[in-house]
Each structure stands twice: as structure tokens, then as C-alpha cells.
Design a protein around this motif. Structure first.
Motif, short mmCIF file in Angstrom:
data_model
loop_
_atom_site.label_atom_id
_atom_site.label_comp_id
_atom_site.label_asym_id
_atom_site.label_seq_id
_atom_site.Cartn_x
_atom_site.Cartn_y
_atom_site.Cartn_z
N VAL A 161 0.86 -1.18 0.00
CA VAL A 161 0.00 0.00 0.00
C VAL A 161 0.89 1.23 0.00
CG1 VAL A 161 -0.18 0.05 2.54
CG2 VAL A 161 -1.95 1.14 1.13
N GLY A 162 0.47 2.26 -0.73
CA GLY A 162 1.28 3.48 -0.79
C GLY A 162 2.66 3.24 -1.38
N ARG A 163 2.75 2.30 -2.31
CA ARG A 163 4.01 1.92 -2.97
C ARG A 163 5.04 1.35 -2.01
NH1 ARG A 163 5.27 6.13 -7.94
NH2 ARG A 163 3.22 5.92 -8.96
N LEU A 164 4.59 0.89 -0.87
CA LEU A 164 5.49 0.30 0.12
C LEU A 164 5.02 -1.10 0.49
CD1 LEU A 164 5.99 3.34 2.54
CD2 LEU A 164 7.57 2.53 0.77
N TRP A 165 5.99 -1.98 0.76
CA TRP A 165 5.70 -3.33 1.20
C TRP A 165 5.81 -3.41 2.72
CZ3 TRP A 165 4.08 -7.30 -1.86
CH2 TRP A 165 4.22 -7.15 -3.24
N GLN A 166 4.82 -4.01 3.35
CA GLN A 166 4.86 -4.20 4.79
C GLN A 166 5.73 -5.41 5.12
OE1 GLN A 166 3.25 -1.77 6.58
NE2 GLN A 166 2.86 -0.98 4.52
N THR A 167 6.61 -5.26 6.08
CA THR A 167 7.51 -6.35 6.47
C THR A 167 6.82 -7.21 7.51
OG1 THR A 167 9.39 -4.89 6.05
CG2 THR A 167 9.83 -6.92 7.25
N ILE A 168 6.06 -8.17 7.04
CA ILE A 168 5.34 -9.10 7.91
C ILE A 168 5.51 -10.50 7.34
CG2 ILE A 168 3.64 -7.45 8.78
CD1 ILE A 168 1.76 -8.28 6.58
N PRO A 169 5.38 -11.53 8.20
CA PRO A 169 5.59 -12.90 7.72
C PRO A 169 4.62 -13.27 6.61
CG PRO A 169 5.58 -12.82 10.12
CD PRO A 169 5.11 -11.48 9.65
N TRP A 170 5.09 -14.09 5.68
CA TRP A 170 4.25 -14.54 4.59
C TRP A 170 3.40 -15.73 5.01
CZ3 TRP A 170 3.69 -11.95 0.15
CH2 TRP A 170 4.68 -11.00 -0.18
N PRO A 171 2.17 -15.79 4.55
CA PRO A 171 1.30 -16.93 4.87
C PRO A 171 1.76 -18.17 4.09
CG PRO A 171 0.20 -15.50 3.32
CD PRO A 171 1.47 -14.80 3.69
N PRO A 172 1.24 -19.34 4.45
CA PRO A 172 1.63 -20.57 3.73
C PRO A 172 1.27 -20.54 2.25
CG PRO A 172 0.59 -21.10 5.83
CD PRO A 172 0.40 -19.63 5.63
N ASP A 173 0.14 -19.93 1.90
CA ASP A 173 -0.30 -19.89 0.51
C ASP A 173 -0.12 -18.48 -0.05
OD1 ASP A 173 -1.45 -20.19 -1.95
OD2 ASP A 173 -3.50 -20.53 -1.21
N VAL A 174 0.75 -18.36 -1.05
CA VAL A 174 0.96 -17.06 -1.69
C VAL A 174 0.55 -17.10 -3.16
CG1 VAL A 174 2.81 -16.39 -0.11
CG2 VAL A 174 3.38 -17.62 -2.23
N SER A 175 -0.29 -18.07 -3.50
CA SER A 175 -0.68 -18.24 -4.90
C SER A 175 -1.93 -17.45 -5.27
CB SER A 175 -0.93 -19.72 -5.21
OG SER A 175 -2.04 -20.20 -4.48
N GLN A 176 -2.63 -16.87 -4.28
CA GLN A 176 -3.87 -16.14 -4.56
C GLN A 176 -3.76 -14.74 -3.97
OE1 GLN A 176 -7.46 -17.80 -2.91
NE2 GLN A 176 -8.73 -16.98 -4.55
N TRP A 177 -4.05 -13.73 -4.81
CA TRP A 177 -3.87 -12.34 -4.41
C TRP A 177 -5.11 -11.52 -4.74
CZ3 TRP A 177 0.85 -9.53 -3.04
CH2 TRP A 177 1.92 -10.39 -2.71
N GLU A 178 -5.31 -10.49 -3.94
CA GLU A 178 -6.34 -9.49 -4.20
C GLU A 178 -5.65 -8.16 -4.48
OE1 GLU A 178 -10.27 -7.34 -2.20
OE2 GLU A 178 -9.06 -8.76 -1.03
N LEU A 179 -6.05 -7.52 -5.56
CA LEU A 179 -5.54 -6.20 -5.91
C LEU A 179 -6.70 -5.22 -5.96
CD1 LEU A 179 -3.24 -7.16 -8.94
CD2 LEU A 179 -2.62 -7.10 -6.53
N GLN A 180 -6.48 -4.02 -5.45
CA GLN A 180 -7.47 -2.95 -5.54
C GLN A 180 -6.77 -1.66 -5.95
OE1 GLN A 180 -10.01 -2.34 -2.14
NE2 GLN A 180 -10.56 -4.50 -1.95
N TRP A 181 -7.53 -0.74 -6.53
CA TRP A 181 -6.99 0.54 -6.93
C TRP A 181 -8.08 1.59 -6.83
CZ3 TRP A 181 -7.34 -3.87 -9.83
CH2 TRP A 181 -8.36 -3.92 -10.79
N GLU A 182 -7.69 2.85 -6.92
CA GLU A 182 -8.65 3.93 -6.74
C GLU A 182 -9.62 4.01 -7.90
OE1 GLU A 182 -6.71 7.62 -6.13
OE2 GLU A 182 -5.81 7.04 -4.20
#
Length: 320
Positions: A161-182
């Protein structure tokens, strides 16, 4: 995935690392059209081991600096997130990738995507999925999408968000993503497209040949676009029926014009650049490499390689 797109990604990776202020012991980026899947996976494993999995998603920002990467010319004119994702999916089909990005939940200002295998066997490795979604995010930023947010489907908060990545642990499944925009954020690529259309819009009183010329001009600006009569007519501020009537009166057709533009664009690139023919075919809107070779030969009597050998600047080689 042994194809030119993997080689392009390998050339983009150093730009991503430089943006992050990181170094890695990688082999020189390939200039050839192909790279083997084992080599690609070795690079990703090396990066994840050295810097953590987070870096794999962050590498996508490298597209913002890889200004000389030919493949990006097919993405930069995208008219919005949905168009860009469609171009990515066409690339996957073009190179017959066994891994594809599928749309699971479309929306006007959001989309849910899943990275899947279309063949029996192992699913995409999580490192590959992280890289793919990072690249999609980078490409969306390249086209000027505003307010972009992204997260894996299992997460509640936004990871990007805001062109920055949050440094948090990754979940077991990274194959499905949600994207949103203005909403209403069309991006600079769409604005540039609108400007081109407005600047070239035929004035009242121009003859019908000018209509055909304007149609050629618009389609030649972006031969990789999924052009239809309806889409072209909308850009020309006409109805599809009116456009077809104008073209027919001058013994033109939409299909013939588009075919001519794509062949002409490919011919120019074949003779003025050293881009691999497969890459040129994708950038000019063909559905796969066989389609490109077949259509190019049908219009020119040469295969792409024969055409380059015969007509490239400084060459006079007999194609036979």
C-alpha cells in the motif's frame, strides 16, 4: 518456463535489486531470448536464501528502471489494470506457459487472481508466485495506476500500500492475491492514449481515406492491444457500424487494416532491431509464435527470420 519472458525477467531482476540497495551473486543477465526453468529457479532460491522471500515480490519494481527492456513496450500502453492483466495472460498463452494467472473474482476496481498450473503435476513454487505478483504490481505502477493495494487472499490487512511493502511474515499460501486501486484513477498510460486520440481525431469535412488513416494511426500506436471494431470506433468517436461503413466504402476492412499494421510493425522491428522474433511477435499482438510466423509469411512470403536476413539494415543475404 523456458521462454523469452523468463529471460526478460532475469534482465529486470538486477534493476529491482539496485532499487532495494541489495547485491547478490548472480550470473550476468541473459541477452538471449531463452532461459531454462532450472536456472530461473536457482536465481530465485539464491535471492530468497540471501535476503528472504520478501525481496522476490519487491523485485517487480525493477520494471520502473528497465527502460530498455523490449518486452515492456507491450505493457506500458495498457489502459488500466484489467487491460494490463489481460496482456499478461496473453503473454502466458503466447509462450505456452504451464503456469498461468487466472481471474477468480473480477470487479470494477479490484480483482482476485490465482497463480495455477494448467497441467498435471506440481503447482507453481511459492517463489515463482511471489515474483509473478510482484511483477504485476510493478507493471501496474509503471502504467500509472493510482492507489494500488495488494495482499494475499488470506490476509486482512494490505501487504502492499502506498508503494510500500509491509515487512510481515508470509502466509503458507501465496498463490492467490487481491488487488485494488482507486476508482477513476486511469493512470498516465490511459491519459496518454486519450491525448493521442484527441490530437488525431479527424475534423469535420475530412474525406474517408483520412478516417482509414486515422484508424491505422491509432492501431499502430499499440499493435499489442486486443483491438476490436467496437474499441477502435470508440477511440474514433464513431459507432462501430459507422466505422465499418466508412471503411467499406473505401474498400478497406477492420480485419485487413489490423493485419497490415501488425505485419508492418513486426517488419520494422525485424529490420531495425535485434529483438528475438518471438518477442517481436508478442509485442505486435499475435496469439503465439506459430501464429506470428504463419501470418507474417502469408503477407510477405518470408518467415520472420528470412525477412530479417534479407532486409535488415546492412544485409543483402538471400533468404534461401
Amino acid at each position: 518456463m523456458d521462454n523469452f519472458s523468463a529471460a526478460a525477467v532475469a534482465r529486470i531482476i538486477p534493476f529491482g535489486l539496485k532499487r532495494l540497495g541489495l547485491t547478490a551473486s548472480l550470473r550476468p543477465a541473459p541477452q538471449a531470448a531463452h532461459i531454462a526453468i532450472d536456472e530461473k529457479r536457482r536465481v530465485l532460491n539464491t535471492l530468497a536464501s540471501s535476503h528472504g522471500e520478501q525481496v522476490l515480490a519487491q523485485l517487480g519494481a525493477g520494471v520502473l528502471d528497465a527502460t530498455d527492456e523490449p518486452l515492456l513496450s507491450a505493457f506500458s500502453p495498457a489502459r488500466g489494470p484489467h487491460d494490463l492483466i489481460a496482456r499478461w495472460q496473453r503473454l502466458e498463452r503466447y509462450v505456452h506457459s504451464s503456469h498461468r494467472v487466472r481471474i477468480e473474482a473480477p470487479g470494477e476496481h479490484r480483482v482476485v487472481l490465482r497463480h495455477v498450473s494448467i497441467q498435471r503435476g506440481p503447482k507453481p513454487h511459492r517463489h515463482e508466485s511471489l515474483l509473478v505478483f510482484g511483477l504485476l504490481i510493478g507493471l501496474l505502477e509503471l502504467t500509472g495506476v493510482q492507489g494500488l493495494r495488494a495482499r494475499t487472499r488470506s490476509e486482512h490487512g494490505w501487504r502492499y500500500v502506498g508503494r510500500l511493502w509491509q515487512t510481515i511474515p508470509w502466509p503458507p499460501d501465496v498463490s492467490q492475491w487481491e488487488l485494488q486501486w482507486e476508482a477513476g484513477a486511469n493512470g498516465h498510460a490511459q491519459a496518454a492514449h486519450a491525448t493521442r486520440a484527441a490530437n488525431g481525431q479527424p475534423q469535420q469535412g475530412l474525406d474517408l481515406d483520412d478516417r482509414a488513416g486515422f484508424a491505422r494511426h491509432l492501431m499502430s500506436q499499440d499493435p499489442a492491444h486486443a483491438w476490436t471494431v467496437k474499441a477502435l470506433a470508440a477511440d474514433m468517436h464513431m459507432t462501430a457500424r459507422s466505422l465499418q461503413r466508412h471503411l467499406a466504402l473505401q474498400q478497406h476492412s477492420f480485419t485487413a487494416l489490423l493485419a497490415h499494421i501488425r505485419v508492418a510493425s513486426a517488419a520494422q522491428l525485424l529490420t531495425t532491431t535485434m529483438e528475438p522474433p518471438a518477442q517481436i511477435g508478442y509485442g505486435c499482438g499475435y496469439s503465439d509464435q506459430a501464429h506470428f510466423s504463419r501470418e507474417f509469411k502469408r503477407h510477405t512470403a518470408f518467415t520472420p527470420l528470412q525477412y530479417r536476413a534479407a532486409f535488415a539494415a546492412g544485409r543483402s543475404t538471400d533468404p534461401d
